[in-house]
Design an enzyme around this catalytic site. Sequence first.
Site, PDB file in Angstrom:
ATOM      1  N   ASN A 176       1.173  -0.991  -0.186  1.00 34.94           N
ATOM      2  CA  ASN A 176       0.239   0.180   0.091  1.00 34.94           C
ATOM      3  C   ASN A 176       0.871   1.000   0.204  1.00 34.94           C
ATOM      4  OD1 ASN A 176       0.850   0.900   2.991  1.00 34.94           O
ATOM      5  ND2 ASN A 176       0.128  -1.030   3.132  1.00 34.94           N
TER       6      ASN A 176
ATOM      7  N   LYS B 296       0.717   2.751  16.395  1.00 33.87           N
ATOM      8  CA  LYS B 296       1.319   3.242  15.673  1.00 33.87           C
ATOM      9  C   LYS B 296       0.356   3.775  15.198  1.00 33.87           C
ATOM     10  CE  LYS B 296       2.988   3.368  11.537  1.00 33.87           C
ATOM     11  NZ  LYS B 296       3.817   2.688  11.262  1.00 33.87           N
TER      12      LYS B 296
ATOM     13  N   LYS C  13      -0.555   7.621  13.108  1.00 33.21           N
ATOM     14  CA  LYS C  13      -0.350   8.533  12.416  1.00 33.21           C
ATOM     15  C   LYS C  13      -0.306  10.520  13.045  1.00 33.21           C
ATOM     16  CE  LYS C  13       0.001   6.684   9.384  1.00 33.21           C
ATOM     17  NZ  LYS C  13       0.858   5.720   8.531  1.00 33.21           N
TER      18      LYS C  13
ATOM     19  N   ASP D 167       3.899   8.052  13.564  1.00 36.84           N
ATOM     20  CA  ASP D 167       4.187   8.513  12.625  1.00 36.84           C
ATOM     21  C   ASP D 167       4.016   9.645  11.656  1.00 36.84           C
ATOM     22  OD1 ASP D 167       5.190   7.672   9.246  1.00 36.84           O
ATOM     23  OD2 ASP D 167       4.077   6.097   9.390  1.00 36.84           O
TER      24      ASP D 167
ATOM     25  N   GLU E  99       8.651   8.326  13.610  1.00 38.11           N
ATOM     26  CA  GLU E  99       8.150   8.159  12.144  1.00 38.11           C
ATOM     27  C   GLU E  99       8.977   8.848  11.482  1.00 38.11           C
ATOM     28  OE1 GLU E  99       6.457   4.804   9.367  1.00 38.11           O
ATOM     29  OE2 GLU E  99       6.638   4.646  11.735  1.00 38.11           O
TER      30      GLU E  99
ATOM     31  N   GLU F 235      10.782   3.574   5.196  1.00 38.75           N
ATOM     32  CA  GLU F 235       9.474   2.601   3.955  1.00 38.75           C
ATOM     33  C   GLU F 235       9.519   2.996   2.725  1.00 38.75           C
ATOM     34  OE1 GLU F 235       5.508   3.847   4.937  1.00 38.75           O
ATOM     35  OE2 GLU F 235       6.198   3.469   6.875  1.00 38.75           O
TER      36      GLU F 235
ATOM     37  N   ASP G 162      10.729  -1.689   3.125  1.00 37.31           N
ATOM     38  CA  ASP G 162       9.718  -3.017   2.259  1.00 37.31           C
ATOM     39  C   ASP G 162      10.017  -3.792   0.825  1.00 37.31           C
ATOM     40  OD1 ASP G 162       7.734  -4.519   1.865  1.00 37.31           O
ATOM     41  OD2 ASP G 162       5.625  -3.039   2.066  1.00 37.31           O
TER      42      ASP G 162
ATOM     43  N   HIS H 209       8.179  -1.616   6.515  1.00 34.25           N
ATOM     44  CA  HIS H 209       6.415  -0.982   6.740  1.00 34.25           C
ATOM     45  C   HIS H 209       5.430  -2.333   5.248  1.00 34.25           C
ATOM     46  CE1 HIS H 209       3.702   0.605   2.970  1.00 34.25           C
ATOM     47  NE2 HIS H 209       3.466   1.257   3.839  1.00 34.25           N
TER      48      HIS H 209
ATOM     49  N   GLU I 110       5.390  -5.292  10.711  1.00 34.66           N
ATOM     50  CA  GLU I 110       3.885  -4.170  10.743  1.00 34.66           C
ATOM     51  C   GLU I 110       3.008  -4.963  10.013  1.00 34.66           C
ATOM     52  OE1 GLU I 110       3.427   0.696   9.184  1.00 34.66           O
ATOM     53  OE2 GLU I 110       3.931  -0.442   8.316  1.00 34.66           O
TER      54      GLU I 110
END
Length: 388
Positions: free
Chosen positions: A53, A181, A183, A212, A238, A264, A291, A321, A340
């Site tokens: 993603n 986690k 945002k 993040d 992050e 990531e 990733d 990630h 993750e």
Amino acid sequence: MKIVSIDEKAVPISSDIRNAFIDFSKMNVSIVAITTDVIRDGKPVVGYGFNSNGRYAPTGLLRERFVPRLLDAKQEEILNDEGTNFDPEKIFRVLMQNEKPGGHGERPVAVGTLDMAVWDAVAKIEQKPLYQLLAEQYGDGDIDENVFVYAAGGYYLPDKGIPQLQDEMEAYLDQGYTHVKMKVGGASIAEDLKRIEAVLDVVPSGEHLMVDANGRFSLDEAITFGERIKDYGLFWYEEAGNPLDYELQAELSKQYPHALATGENLFSFQDARNLIRYGGMDPKKDYLQFDCALSYGLVEYMKIVEMLKEYDWSPRNCIPHGGHQMSLNIAAGLGLGGNESYPGVFEPFGGFADNYPVENGYVKLPDVPGIGFEAKGNLYETLRSIGK
């Protein structure tokens, strides 16, 4: 032994969620199926792959360049020296023929998607789970039977207030996760601090929470935000700034006293090495999130892991990630620090095998050949739709 066909399909993972930079309302991913002439259990071996993603489906690159290039390759260019299986490293070289260095862009996403399918096929031909194959052929032979996973959530949503954010995080803890986690960077600092403090009221301590920013902050903003959150003692802070701004990362490292995490959105060995050389990251406390599904695949990822050892980084400081089964296999087989997870988000690609619950922050992997997609019902159904 040959590749019979390669099929690609773009499928949506659209959602109303957003982070500090993008919303996911029009997001999609590519899924691919590499069908071989190898028969196992009475059926042709098919290797499946998809991109993580956060990057759109690289359909054009796959169909116009990389799939034809692989289909046109000679047998000796894609098989191991014994002719008993496909060779991911040789296939990587085939895919990268006539590709100019640098300017990685979306190209590594396309290659990483095919690479995942190649490894799935290779492990299925060997009739082993990928994590076992990796441990035997590339690791020290030991397998992490339980892999640490954390719940990545806390996205911004229309009409999502603090009570809903707290409910979300409590639900992750109820599902067996010990670390979560959220945002930040998509609201004012004052509002984000309220959101963080609300989550801290739910989790056991700051060490159980990551934040993040998805690359949102300037240097001054990153340092200011770090100053405001440093007393929370978070697990990590992050991707404060642009992933290619190594000077920003280095300056933040001087100012922020706790663990940082990034990587990531670095999609090549060279970019990863530049982060280690110039980003001021501390191998004793920081985390790297490369990733493989976005960065040319596992062949490139293993080069990165070897490079890290030269700079005194342990694989345990790598927590990829993506929240997908490919990275989970790598973590188990090569001894990474974890993986993750996206509970209920980016389905069916996020999450792990059915009937393998998260327990005390760890998850087991199924004992099935390949990456294990067949053990996740809704994902396998989607993958089998390719070409139909």
